[in-house]
Scaffold this motif. Structure first.
Motif, PDB file in Angstrom:
ATOM      1  N   ARG A 115      -2.931  -6.638  -7.102  1.00 63.82           N
ATOM      2  CA  ARG A 115      -3.438  -7.029  -5.776  1.00 63.82           C
ATOM      3  C   ARG A 115      -4.945  -7.216  -5.803  1.00 63.82           C
ATOM      4  O   ARG A 115      -5.483  -8.170  -5.248  1.00 63.82           O
ATOM      5  CB  ARG A 115      -3.042  -5.964  -4.749  1.00 63.82           C
ATOM      6  N   LEU A 156      -1.239  -2.184  -7.524  1.00 63.20           N
ATOM      7  CA  LEU A 156      -2.575  -2.088  -6.918  1.00 63.20           C
ATOM      8  C   LEU A 156      -3.591  -2.882  -7.737  1.00 63.20           C
ATOM      9  O   LEU A 156      -4.474  -3.551  -7.173  1.00 63.20           O
ATOM     10  CB  LEU A 156      -2.990  -0.613  -6.822  1.00 63.20           C
ATOM     11  N   ASP A 198       0.629   3.649   2.326  1.00 70.13           N
ATOM     12  CA  ASP A 198       0.552   4.277   3.636  1.00 70.13           C
ATOM     13  C   ASP A 198       1.941   4.406   4.246  1.00 70.13           C
ATOM     14  O   ASP A 198       2.871   3.693   3.888  1.00 70.13           O
ATOM     15  CB  ASP A 198      -0.340   3.452   4.571  1.00 70.13           C
ATOM     16  N   ASN A 237       0.864  -1.184   0.000  1.00 74.62           N
ATOM     17  CA  ASN A 237       0.000   0.000   0.000  1.00 74.62           C
ATOM     18  C   ASN A 237       0.900   1.232   0.000  1.00 74.62           C
ATOM     19  O   ASN A 237       2.123   1.129   0.038  1.00 74.62           O
ATOM     20  CB  ASN A 237      -0.946   0.009   1.210  1.00 74.62           C
ATOM     21  N   ARG A 247       3.478   8.245  -2.887  1.00 71.22           N
ATOM     22  CA  ARG A 247       2.072   8.638  -2.728  1.00 71.22           C
ATOM     23  C   ARG A 247       1.830   9.999  -3.362  1.00 71.22           C
ATOM     24  O   ARG A 247       0.832  10.213  -4.076  1.00 71.22           O
ATOM     25  CB  ARG A 247       1.723   8.654  -1.239  1.00 71.22           C
TER      26      ARG A 247
END
Length: 837
Positions: free
Chosen positions: A746, A743, A625, A623, A633
């Motif tokens: 996944r 992403l 995060d 991810n 990000r």
């Protein structure tokens, strides 16, 4: 080559020194030895091997390790039984000790220290015994180099003396390159010297006990000649010093006034070989076979490196058994045993059995190579021929000793069928030069033995057709030798007439279609590189797996591991590929192989070099995060606001899209000033790109970046190959492509995303590392002007991947720099590509 030359010289010397000796005289002396002498010699041999166990005991004590007494004694006995009989003591006994001591819990460094301690003790004892003997006993001046007796004696005596008092002369450890050597205490050194001297003294006593009473030398003279003969045998590296030891002993006794006693001396030496070398070897073989067969039932021992030891072990024993049958066929049977056969069997049975036993011996020499290659057919034939050979040994002369040896080997081989799993033809098996030389050497020794055994027989053409129980030894030996030679030549002819190796060709459309299901069901997405069409595909006979490879120079380079779900088919393909390369005179290489498949290459005797590490991202935990992903990000969020979006284009729609992607590829290559690569990388080839889905980054209605995708049906792994983008496009567009693909993968249920390999990463330059590892680490740290090694590693590492090692499997004795240059040439698209971007 040195061993072969020394063996030939020793046989020539034996022929000259024993020119008046017949085989019957030697055999008569051996069979006339008193029972008490033989029994006492066996007892002293057992005591000598018992003393040898002290080498290991003191070696373990020196490193502070304790093991059960029975275990240490077993390991020591097996290692010395094999190394004494086969020669090359450091290599053979060291390998056996490593095999058993690692199982006992010792580390590699501890095993090395024990082996070094035993080897030093072995030579210190021989040096001390020889030096002191030469100092005290004046050897005859007629001996070669007798004038150098005192200097040699002083030198040999000085070595153990310096070792005894070395800790006082050198109290601090001596640094030699990267090692620190500490001298042992005086007590420990004394144990080494005394143990070695007692061991060699007992060995000499065994032979002295078997010598004829007429030999006019004291024990001192005998010990001097014995020690010098042993040193000559050890230096020659001929297995067991065979021939060299005997030649020096004959020369030594001939120079001390014992002319005319050559036959009894040779008889004593033959009995010594049987008692001191052969009987312990036979006992050790039994112990190893029983131990290893029991180990096969334990799953804990079925590691790849363990099972790899048994086929070579059985191959060597089969080679020895074949040699025993050939040597037996070159000599005549005992009269007492022939008397028994005369009353039981017709002469024709004896003649046929003698002839066939030598043919079986030659076939066993050939089949030993098949056992080494794990061939199922070689296993079955060897088992049958061992039984047949045992029966023939009894029929040709009641040679129950040979029959027992062959039967024991058959019993040990019978439960090991699972180790010989390959269904390939024996005629397709390659025979290395060393293996051919070994077979020819055994056959040559058998021929020499025929000439030696029957040199007093007058040769004539009628000799070939003489058949007799008592006077037919020479004709039988000649016919048997010719039969064995003919069997070998027929096999060689059939081997030469085998079908020619397949021609190298690029895969056809049908082959690519056939490979596609295997690619899709394989665990690694990198198998899709077969679809580039620039590599030859080698399928197994049942088409359950394939290898993709290309040839550059002498290097046959396979890209990755064999592709397929069948472990049996993949394993067989590695053997097939290696043998196909060897027949063509090439070097088999496997590029970028995975850790879980390393046993495939270790099994065929290849070495492994670490190439770097592959970055694989575990998708269930991926991810954006956290603080570490802040830059990624922000990049993704910015480009999303700028209107970039990712589309996964299915295979059937790729062809229509390629004309719009071609300008992106051309612009990217002009900007990077590179040309298309190959082999481990795809190219902008419509035939290739139309076989895989495409990830396209759009900005509005215009494509700005793309990458073709490698997707497995099992969803074990997803990856990409060809990545191109507009040079004047948005900054960070490749980061955006990678993140969005991960992403998406996944969400689709894929477990891993493969970012590809970072060459030379993970190699270390520690002092204990290999030369290749230190060289690779240096290039990785200082080779930025040639390739962006560190930059590529840092770029992939920011996605928090798990780094997994990748290796290059290469054969032994390869010209590694040339092989690496060939691999680089394949990837770069030719030699010019290696110097141009």
């Amino acid at each position: 080559m040195l061993s072969l030359v020394m063996l030939c010289l020793a046989l020539w010397a034996l022929r000259n020194l024993g020119s008046d000796v017949s085989y019957r005289q030697v055999a008569r002396y051996v069979h006339g030895l008193e029972d008490w002498r033989i029994a006492l010699a066996v007892l002293l041999t057992a005591l000598s091997y018992g003393v040898m166990t002290l080498y290991d005991w003191f070696g373990l004590a020196a490193i502070g390790r304790r093991l059960p007494r029975a275990q240490v004694s077993l390991i020591s006995f097996i290692s010395y039984a094999f190394s004494n009989a086969l020669g090359m003591a450091l290599l053979i006994s060291g390998s056996i000790r490593y095999r058993f001591y690692i199982q006992a819990g010792l580390s590699t460094a501890e095993v090395a220290k024990v082996v070094l301690h035993c080897t030093v003790s072995f030579w210190l004892g021989l040096s001390a015994l020889t030096g002191v003997t030469l100092l005290l006993v004046p050897v005859p001046l007629t001996l070669p180099l007798a004038q150098l007796r005192l200097p040699v004696a002083v030198l040999l005596t000085l070595i153990p003396l310096l070792w005894l008092f070395g800790n006082r002369l050198m109290p601090r450890p001596l640094r030699v390159w990267r090692w620190r050597l500490s001298m042992p205490s005086t007590a420990s050194a004394a144990r080494q010297v005394v143990t070695g001297a007692v061991d060699w003294g007992l060995a000499a006593t065994v032979l002295y006990l078997l010598m004829p009473n007429e030999v006019d030398t004291g024990f001192g003279h005998f010990l001097a000649i014995f020690a010098l003969a042993q040193i000559a045998g050890l230096i020659s590296h001929v297995p067991g010093g065979l021939g060299v030891f005997e030649a020096v002993m004959l020369a030594g006794f001939g120079a001390t006034g014992n002319e005319g006693l050559e036959a009894p001396i040779l008889g004593a030496l033959a009995a010594y070989r049987l008692i001191y070398y052969f009987l312990p070897l036979l006992a050790a073989t039994l112990l190893v076979v029983v131990r290893e067969v029991r180990g096969l039932r334990s799953k804990a021992l079925l590691a790849p490196w363990f099972t790899n030891l048994l086929p070579p072990f059985f191959a060597v024993l089969t080679l020895v058994s074949g040699a025993v049958l050939l040597f037996s066929g070159a000599t005549s049977a005992l009269h007492s045993r022939m008397d028994i056969l005369r009353g039981v069997l017709p002469l024709s049975v004896v003649e046929v059995s003698h002839f066939l036993s030598s043919v079986v011996g030659m076939l066993l020499l050939i089949l030993a190579r098949g056992l080494l290659r794990r061939l199922d057919a070689a296993y079955v034939l060897t088992l049958v021929l061992l039984v047949v050979g045992a029966v023939l040994s009894l029929l040709k002369g009641i040679d129950y000793e040979e029959a027992m040896l062959l039967s024991i080997l058959a019993l040990g081989l019978a439960p090991a069928h699972q180790l010989f799993y390959r269904r390939a033809s024996l005629f397709d098996t390659s025979f290395s030069v060393r293996w051919v030389v070994a077979i020819l050497a055994v056959l040559g020794c058998a021929g020499w033995l025929v000439m030696f055994s029957y040199k007093h027989v007058e040769y004539s053409r009628n000799l070939w057709w003489e058949f007799s129980f008592y006077h037919g030894g020479a004709p039988r030996a000649l016919r048997a030798l010719v039969g064995a030679t003919a069997a070998g030549l027929l096999f060689a002819l059939a081997h030469l007439m085998r079908p020619a190796r397949p021609r190298i060709h690029l895969p056809t459309e049908a082959e690519l279609v056939k490979a596609l299901p295997l690619i899709k069901h394989y665990s690694s997405a990198q198998a899709h590189l077969a679809l580039t069409g620039d590599k030859t595909l080698l399928f197994d006979p049942e088409e359950r797996a394939f290898i993709m490879y290309d040839i550059e120079g002498r290097s046959w380079v396979a890209m990755g591991d064999p592709v397929g779900e069948s472990d049996e088919a993949r394993r067989e393909l590695v053997w097939t590929f290696r043998e196909q390369c060897e027949r063509a005179g090439g070097w088999p290489l496997f590029y970028q192989v995975r850790p879980e498949d390393l046993d495939l290459y270790l099994e065929v005797g290849m070495n492994l070099l670490k190439l770097g590490e592959e970055a694989r991202v575990r998708l269930d935990g991926f991810n954006l995060d956290g603080k570490s992903k802040k830059v990624l990000r922000n990049t993704v969020n910015k480009l999303t606001r700028d209107g970039l979006r990712l589309e996964i284009v299915p295979v059937e729609a790729v062809a229509d899209l390629l004309p719009r992607l071609k300008p992106i590829s051309d612009a990217w290559m002009r900007d990077k000033k590179v040309r298309e690569k190959g082999f481990s990388l795809g190219t902008f080839d419509p035939h290739y790109l139309c076989r895989t889905p495409m990830a396209v980054v759009w900005q509005g209605d215009e494509p700005v970046a793309f990458a073709n995708l490698f997707l497995t049906d099992s969803k074990e792994e997803a990856s990409l190959d060809l990545m191109r983008h507009m040079p004047d496009g948005n900054a960070g567009i490749m980061d955006y492509l990678f993140v969005q693909l991960m992403l998406w993968a996944r969400q689709e249920g894929y477990r891993w995303f493969n970012l590809g390999m970072a060459p030379l990463s993970g190699l270390h330059s520690r002092r204990t590392a290999t030369l290749w590892s230190r060289f690779g680490a240096m290039v990785f740290g200082r080779g930025e002007r040639f390739y962006n090694f560190r930059g590529l590693y840092r770029y992939k590492d920011k996605f928090d991947p798990e780094w997994e090692s990748r290796y290059l499997a290469v054969p032994t004795n390869i010209a590694l720099p040339m092989a690496l240059a060939n691999v680089a040439s394949l990837i770069s698209g030719g030699l010019s590509g290696m110097v141009r971007r």
